[in-house]
Design a protein around this motif. Structure first.
Motif, PDB file in Angstrom:
ATOM      1  N   VAL A  47      39.825 -62.470   1.377  1.00  0.00           N
ATOM      2  CA  VAL A  47      38.447 -62.292   0.932  1.00  0.00           C
ATOM      3  C   VAL A  47      37.806 -61.124   1.666  1.00  0.00           C
ATOM      4  O   VAL A  47      37.106 -60.291   1.083  1.00  0.00           O
ATOM      5  CB  VAL A  47      37.645 -63.596   1.149  1.00  0.00           C
ATOM      6  CG1 VAL A  47      36.165 -63.359   0.892  1.00  0.00           C
ATOM      7  CG2 VAL A  47      38.153 -64.678   0.219  1.00  0.00           C
ATOM      8  N   HIS A  65      48.486 -63.194  -9.764  1.00  0.00           N
ATOM      9  CA  HIS A  65      47.243 -63.963  -9.692  1.00  0.00           C
ATOM     10  C   HIS A  65      47.409 -65.101  -8.676  1.00  0.00           C
ATOM     11  O   HIS A  65      48.441 -65.789  -8.693  1.00  0.00           O
ATOM     12  CB  HIS A  65      46.915 -64.532 -11.071  1.00  0.00           C
ATOM     13  CG  HIS A  65      45.530 -65.077 -11.154  1.00  0.00           C
ATOM     14  ND1 HIS A  65      45.219 -66.327 -10.702  1.00  0.00           N
ATOM     15  CD2 HIS A  65      44.380 -64.529 -11.607  1.00  0.00           C
ATOM     16  CE1 HIS A  65      43.929 -66.533 -10.870  1.00  0.00           C
ATOM     17  NE2 HIS A  65      43.401 -65.447 -11.429  1.00  0.00           N
ATOM     18  N   MET A  70      49.264 -72.146  -6.611  1.00  0.00           N
ATOM     19  CA  MET A  70      49.015 -73.607  -6.642  1.00  0.00           C
ATOM     20  C   MET A  70      50.250 -74.393  -7.067  1.00  0.00           C
ATOM     21  O   MET A  70      50.682 -75.280  -6.334  1.00  0.00           O
ATOM     22  CB  MET A  70      47.817 -73.915  -7.529  1.00  0.00           C
ATOM     23  CG  MET A  70      46.531 -73.315  -7.005  1.00  0.00           C
ATOM     24  SD  MET A  70      45.074 -73.852  -7.889  1.00  0.00           S
ATOM     25  CE  MET A  70      45.289 -73.102  -9.470  1.00  0.00           C
ATOM     26  N   VAL A 121      49.004 -74.115  -1.325  1.00  0.00           N
ATOM     27  CA  VAL A 121      48.045 -74.626  -2.320  1.00  0.00           C
ATOM     28  C   VAL A 121      46.624 -74.249  -1.942  1.00  0.00           C
ATOM     29  O   VAL A 121      45.846 -73.775  -2.777  1.00  0.00           O
ATOM     30  CB  VAL A 121      48.144 -76.165  -2.445  1.00  0.00           C
ATOM     31  CG1 VAL A 121      47.048 -76.690  -3.358  1.00  0.00           C
ATOM     32  CG2 VAL A 121      49.485 -76.570  -2.996  1.00  0.00           C
ATOM     33  N   VAL A 125      44.074 -72.234  -4.229  1.00  0.00           N
ATOM     34  CA  VAL A 125      42.816 -72.811  -4.706  1.00  0.00           C
ATOM     35  C   VAL A 125      41.637 -71.944  -4.286  1.00  0.00           C
ATOM     36  O   VAL A 125      40.814 -71.551  -5.121  1.00  0.00           O
ATOM     37  CB  VAL A 125      42.660 -74.248  -4.152  1.00  0.00           C
ATOM     38  CG1 VAL A 125      41.260 -74.749  -4.384  1.00  0.00           C
ATOM     39  CG2 VAL A 125      43.672 -75.161  -4.799  1.00  0.00           C
ATOM     40  N   THR A 126      41.560 -71.624  -2.998  1.00  0.00           N
ATOM     41  CA  THR A 126      40.404 -70.881  -2.490  1.00  0.00           C
ATOM     42  C   THR A 126      40.296 -69.521  -3.159  1.00  0.00           C
ATOM     43  O   THR A 126      39.220 -69.125  -3.630  1.00  0.00           O
ATOM     44  CB  THR A 126      40.538 -70.687  -0.973  1.00  0.00           C
ATOM     45  OG1 THR A 126      41.102 -71.861  -0.416  1.00  0.00           O
ATOM     46  CG2 THR A 126      39.216 -70.411  -0.345  1.00  0.00           C
ATOM     47  N   THR A 128      41.613 -68.514  -5.980  1.00  0.00           N
ATOM     48  CA  THR A 128      41.311 -68.608  -7.407  1.00  0.00           C
ATOM     49  C   THR A 128      39.824 -68.817  -7.614  1.00  0.00           C
ATOM     50  O   THR A 128      39.189 -68.130  -8.430  1.00  0.00           O
ATOM     51  CB  THR A 128      42.067 -69.793  -8.044  1.00  0.00           C
ATOM     52  OG1 THR A 128      43.448 -69.650  -7.761  1.00  0.00           O
ATOM     53  CG2 THR A 128      41.867 -69.834  -9.539  1.00  0.00           C
ATOM     54  N   ILE A 129      39.258 -69.759  -6.857  1.00  0.00           N
ATOM     55  CA  ILE A 129      37.831 -70.052  -7.050  1.00  0.00           C
ATOM     56  C   ILE A 129      36.998 -68.823  -6.722  1.00  0.00           C
ATOM     57  O   ILE A 129      36.146 -68.387  -7.505  1.00  0.00           O
ATOM     58  CB  ILE A 129      37.420 -71.260  -6.174  1.00  0.00           C
ATOM     59  CG1 ILE A 129      38.091 -72.532  -6.687  1.00  0.00           C
ATOM     60  CG2 ILE A 129      35.909 -71.429  -6.197  1.00  0.00           C
ATOM     61  CD1 ILE A 129      37.765 -73.761  -5.894  1.00  0.00           C
ATOM     62  N   ILE A 130      37.267 -68.219  -5.570  1.00  0.00           N
ATOM     63  CA  ILE A 130      36.404 -67.117  -5.141  1.00  0.00           C
ATOM     64  C   ILE A 130      36.581 -65.896  -6.040  1.00  0.00           C
ATOM     65  O   ILE A 130      35.607 -65.273  -6.468  1.00  0.00           O
ATOM     66  CB  ILE A 130      36.690 -66.783  -3.661  1.00  0.00           C
ATOM     67  CG1 ILE A 130      36.146 -67.926  -2.813  1.00  0.00           C
ATOM     68  CG2 ILE A 130      36.049 -65.458  -3.272  1.00  0.00           C
ATOM     69  CD1 ILE A 130      36.152 -67.694  -1.359  1.00  0.00           C
ATOM     70  N   THR A 132      37.563 -65.877  -9.154  1.00  0.00           N
ATOM     71  CA  THR A 132      36.999 -66.140 -10.471  1.00  0.00           C
ATOM     72  C   THR A 132      35.487 -65.990 -10.449  1.00  0.00           C
ATOM     73  O   THR A 132      34.894 -65.348 -11.325  1.00  0.00           O
ATOM     74  CB  THR A 132      37.350 -67.564 -10.919  1.00  0.00           C
ATOM     75  OG1 THR A 132      38.734 -67.765 -10.739  1.00  0.00           O
ATOM     76  CG2 THR A 132      36.999 -67.771 -12.368  1.00  0.00           C
ATOM     77  N   ILE A 133      34.876 -66.583  -9.407  1.00  0.00           N
ATOM     78  CA  ILE A 133      33.412 -66.526  -9.366  1.00  0.00           C
ATOM     79  C   ILE A 133      32.940 -65.097  -9.154  1.00  0.00           C
ATOM     80  O   ILE A 133      32.000 -64.637  -9.810  1.00  0.00           O
ATOM     81  CB  ILE A 133      32.881 -67.468  -8.260  1.00  0.00           C
ATOM     82  CG1 ILE A 133      33.093 -68.915  -8.692  1.00  0.00           C
ATOM     83  CG2 ILE A 133      31.410 -67.213  -7.998  1.00  0.00           C
ATOM     84  CD1 ILE A 133      32.627 -69.915  -7.690  1.00  0.00           C
ATOM     85  N   GLU A 135      34.385 -62.394 -10.009  1.00  0.00           N
ATOM     86  CA  GLU A 135      34.623 -61.573 -11.198  1.00  0.00           C
ATOM     87  C   GLU A 135      33.573 -61.835 -12.273  1.00  0.00           C
ATOM     88  O   GLU A 135      33.126 -60.923 -12.963  1.00  0.00           O
ATOM     89  CB  GLU A 135      36.007 -61.889 -11.789  1.00  0.00           C
ATOM     90  CG  GLU A 135      37.068 -60.967 -11.253  1.00  0.00           C
ATOM     91  CD  GLU A 135      38.444 -61.413 -11.687  1.00  0.00           C
ATOM     92  OE1 GLU A 135      38.533 -62.317 -12.537  1.00  0.00           O
ATOM     93  OE2 GLU A 135      39.417 -60.872 -11.160  1.00  0.00           O
TER      94      GLU A 135
END
Lengths: 137, 771
Positions: A47, A65, A70, A121, A125-126, A128-130, A132-133, A135
């Motif tokens: 990040v 990606h 995951m 995992v 997860v982290t 992907t969430i960050i 996605t948000i 973007e």
């Protein structure tokens, strides 16, 4: 936040932070640490890199990606749990351990692989969430 | 026997792989071999069963709960097994022509064979729980069969109604089974029989009986649950033939029959059955004479026949049991014939309306013969088996100890209506002049006309030689419910008795009614006027009101405002926990047990309080988010001081990520606006303070309890010995409670997929829309 200092620093910080995260992951069985925290630290590393260099560059660096992490992690954890059932006729999630310690890593067991799965995992997860948000935001 | 039951299911699975190839070509008849084989298998048992040698087989399933797959093949089970497989064979063959070339023929066979397997399981089960499982399986497979034409809304709706009604019945059956199981300590019906007196004297006997009634009445379409059956006629005709006349709807009757020796001969049991059966048979027989749709007529007469069966079981005398046993056979034979005949008419002439149809004998003579045979058997005209059946019914009512005249009168009334309906459905479409539009109707193929003719003829053969079923089927049925069958002699001619007079009266009245009353759309419209009062409309209105209520409920509580959700949750928690705390706590704080405050703690607490103040009074969102971060880090420090380094590390990482996430989300939101006014803020403030106070009290209360360190001691001691790890927290996570962690990371992954799906997939659809 595209400052030169942060960008330069982040290029060095990324590998160092990743190393630390692996260190934390491995020491988890004997000292504070573990797959969960390790995974979080590794994601923070990415990040940070994304903040300094832009999301596109980080994604290019990752090459795939983070969502793919995951299923991989889940599979690693699950297999480490199933291994005793398949190979040794023991109940699900029985810890199996090597007899002799390996230098640096110490004794190896299925628990470590389980933790590695958790590590992967959590990163998946982290990120992907960050990603996605950020973007879609 | 287990294999026999599972065959249907296995075949359905097989169709999954090769169904299309197998069924859509010339092999469409191949599935017929399944019921045929099973029929032969069950026929072989006739010899043993008719010698009173019943067969028991038990397979362990969940022995710890007393739930086993125990099967009993006695007279009653054998009769039903033969009906299921025998009529099944004809229906399977009939389907191959009826749905020839249908796109989903393989599916249809799949559902049918699942149903057949479930139904066999139902009638063979001796264990109430496995009986329940098969019971529900028949409901589910019938749902798919009724809704087979899934492009029609009416058919989907009927399927749902049927599933709803019979599904509720299934749950009642489970309830009844559990109550009986608790009373007797076993789920086996045979074992329960030994405790008959104890069960009937038990205080929960009425409850158990009511639950069993609920199950049987919903499945067998008794008033006031009857309305799903006419609706289920939306199904393709083979389904109506198989499920809704010959087998499934008789499951309720079967259950009552099976339970009668156990729970029967009490006044509650018998009177309830008597009254419900009586209402059902008269009510729906009356309704049947107003219908113009052939399947509608048959549906109502089927309900009426089921009512007669329930009524006969309710009479509970030897004669009435005998009558019911014979009538099951009689009804299955002629009603399946009726339905198959209707299917052919519908299939060839494309209509089922009796006011339009006439003269069809000129284009399909064998079908007309089948209709005639069924109508004769239905009306109880000798020498059909229907005559024997009707005779026995009158024997049952006429020799009953109370109000025999009244009961017999009702039975005659019902039979007159039913025989009229039979003439309308079975004879009227075939006689008279052939209208022009039906002149080009093609002659049906062999497998369409042959099964009904075969069944219809069978009704006459048995009628002429009743000895065929006397020893092989009827006597074993009576044995299996504990009745003496030595005196049973079925015959066509009893000599001149009052019963013969009643039979003749019925036949004559039926024929007169046929010539007086002509079916017309007007009469049907007249009777549908009263539908507003029927149980069906009441249920529909109830459903409508219920969905309105749930819309209202959703609007109030699921209003889409996160802040309201949080407030409601917190308010509820305060009310719930506050109530317990007020009720049973002492509020003693033992200051002496507290450690002394250190400088670090004071500093961190001050930072915490300042951060909270900042959050509440911040002018910009970003400042508020930063303040939450500060709060999180301070808590981490507290963890460090209280020797929880693992927790501190994790909390540290999490807080960092939370702040990042917040910033990412807030970045795109509009400027920080004051959306809440002064009043709302005060309200929220009070709520927060109340909740905080509550948690503090809770924390103090927990501290006041003696600490149980058994669990933590166990982990501390065994973490190295058993799991080779010195970090207890981690060992718990990856080893002792590893399965939990496994589930937790799966949940994490699912939530990430959820976020991804919500944001990405929605964006894509918006993009598509904009293009």
């Amino acid at each position: 936040m595209k400052t030169l200092i942060l960008r330069t620093a982040s290029n060095y910080l990324l590998p160092i932070l990743l190393l630390i995260s692996i260190f934390i992951l491995l020491r988890g069985h004997y000292l504070p640490g573990g797959g969960f925290v390790g995974g979080l630290i590794a994601s923070i590393a990415f990040v940070l890199h994304a903040f300094a260099n832009g999301l596109k560059n980080t994604k290019r660096l990752l090459k795939f990606h983070p969502g793919y992490l995951m299923p991989v992690g889940l599979a690693v954890s699950f297999l480490s749990g199933v291994l005793p059932v398949i190979g040794f006729d023991e109940p699900f999630m029985t810890g199996l351990w090597m007899h002799d310690a390996i230098p640096v890593l110490g004794k190896l067991g299925t628990a470590l692989f389980f933790d590695i799965g958790v590590y992967i995992v959590v990163q998946g997860v982290t990120l992907t969430i960050i990603f996605t948000i950020s973007e879609s935001a | 026997m287990l294999i026999a039951i599972l065959t249907g299911f296995l075949f359905a699975i097989l169709l999954f792989f090769g169904g299309k190839k197998l069924v859509n070509h010339k092999l469409a008849l191949l599935p017929t071999l399944i019921p045929l084989g099973l029929f032969v298998y069950f026929v072989r048992f006739i010899g043993e069963v008719s010698n009173k040698e019943f067969i028991h087989k038990t397979y362990e399933w969940i022995p710890s709960l007393g739930v086993n797959l125990s099967f009993t093949l006695d007279g009653l089970s054998l009769l039903f097994s033969l009906l299921i497989t025998g009529i099944g064979t004809l229906v399977f063959a009939y389907t191959s022509s009826y749905l020839k070339g249908h796109e989903y023929l393989d599916r249809f066979y799949g559902y049918l064979s699942i149903f057949m397997g479930a139904m066999l399981g139902l009638v063979l089960s001796d264990n109430l729980i496995s009986l329940f499982v098969f019971w529900e399986l028949t409901s589910i497979s019938s749902f798919f069969l009724i809704g087979f034409n899934n492009t029609s809304e009416a058919s989907r709706k009927s399927a749902l109604t049927a599933l709803g009604i019979t599904g509720i019945g299934g749950l009642l059956l489970l309830g009844g089974g559990i109550v009986l199981g608790n009373i007797s300590g076993t789920y086996s019906i045979t074992e329960m029989l030994a405790q008959k007196d104890f069960i009937q004297g038990h205080e929960h006997y009425i409850l158990a009986a009511c639950l069993i009634f609920g199950a049987a009445f919903t499945k067998s379409a008794q008033f006031p649950f009857h309305f799903w059956l006419p609706g289920a006629m939306k199904a393709p005709t083979p389904v109506s033939t198989y499920l809704h006349s010959a087998t499934m709807v008789k499951a309720g009757v079967y259950l009552l029959f099976r339970m009668s020796p156990l729970m029967g001969s009490t006044s509650f049991w018998n009177n309830t059955l008597l009254i419900v059966g009586l209402i059902t048979m008269v009510y729906s027989a009356f309704h049947s004479i107003f219908r113009t749709d052939m399947k509608g007529i048959l549906a109502y007469t089927t309900i009426s026949a089921l009512g007669i069966l329930v009524f006969l079981i309710g009479l509970g005398a030897h004669e009435s049991y005998l009558a019911a046993a014979v009538f099951i056979i009689v009804h299955a034979l002629y009603k399946a014939t009726f339905f198959m005949m209707t299917g052919v008419v519908d299939h060839q002439a494309k209509t089922r309306n009796v006011t339009e149809l006439s003269g069809l004998r000129k284009v399909m003579l064998p079908v007309a013969i089948a209709g005639l045979l069924a109508a004769i058997s239905n009306a109880g005209i000798p020498p059909s088996v229907g005559f024997i059946g009707k005779d026995l019914i009158y024997e049952g009512t006429f020799h009953f100890e109370h109000s025999a005249i009244l009961l017999t009168a009702f039975a005659i009334l019902t039979n007159v209506f039913i025989s009229y309906a039979g003439y309308v459905a079975g004879i009227k479409p075939f006689i008279g002049k052939l209208p022009e539009k039906f002149e080009k109707v093609k002659f049906p193929s062999f497998f369409l006309w042959f099964p009904p003719v075969l069944l219809g003829t069978l009704g006459f053969i048995i009628g002429l030689f009743p000895v065929l079923i006397e020893k092989s089927l009827v006597k074993p049925i009576l044995w299996s419910i504990g009745e003496d069958a030595a005196e049973v002699h079925l015959k066509l001619w009893h000599g001149i008795t009052p019963i013969l007079g009643l039979s003749l009266l019925t036949i004559a009245s039926g024929i007169i009614l046929y010539f007086v009353l002509k079916p017309s759309a007007k009469k049907e419209a007249f009777i549908t006027k009263f539908e507003a009062l029927s149980p069906k409309s009441i249920l529909e209105n109830f459903n409508r009101a219920f969905s309105k209520f749930s819309v209202l409920w959703t609007r109030i509580f699921q209003n889409g405002y996160l802040r309201n959700y949080v407030s409601v949750i917190i308010l509820f928690l305060i009310a719930l926990m506050g109530y317990t705390l007020v009720d049973g706590t002492t509020y003693k704080i033992d200051y002496a047990s507290f450690a002394r405050l250190t400088v670090y703690e004071v500093v961190i607490l001050t930072i915490l309080i300042l951060a909270i103040g900042l959050i509440v009074f911040a002018k910009s969102r970003l400042a508020a988010v930063v303040a939450t971060g500060i709060m999180g880090y301070s808590i981490c420090l507290l963890f460090v001081f209280y020797s929880a380094p693992d927790l501190a590390m994790t909390q540290f990482a999490i807080d960092t990520l939370t702040v990042i996430l917040f910033v990412l989300v807030l970045y795109k939101l509009p400027k920080y606006l004051k959306l809440s006014d002064y009043k709302m803020r005060i309200r929220d403030g009070i709520l927060s303070i109340a909740f905080g106070g509550l948690i503090s009290i809770l924390a103090l209360e927990v501290l006041a309890q003696p600490v149980n360190s058994e669990i933590s001691d166990f982990y501390a001691k065994n973490s190295y010995l058993l799991a080779h790890g010195k970090n207890v927290v981690n060992v718990i996570l990856v080893d002792f409670r590893g399965a939990d962690t496994m589930v937790e990371i799966s949940v994490l992954a699912i939530s990430a997929i959820g976020v991804f799906g919500l944001l990405k997939l929605r964006l894509k659809s918006v993009e598509r829309y904009q293009k």
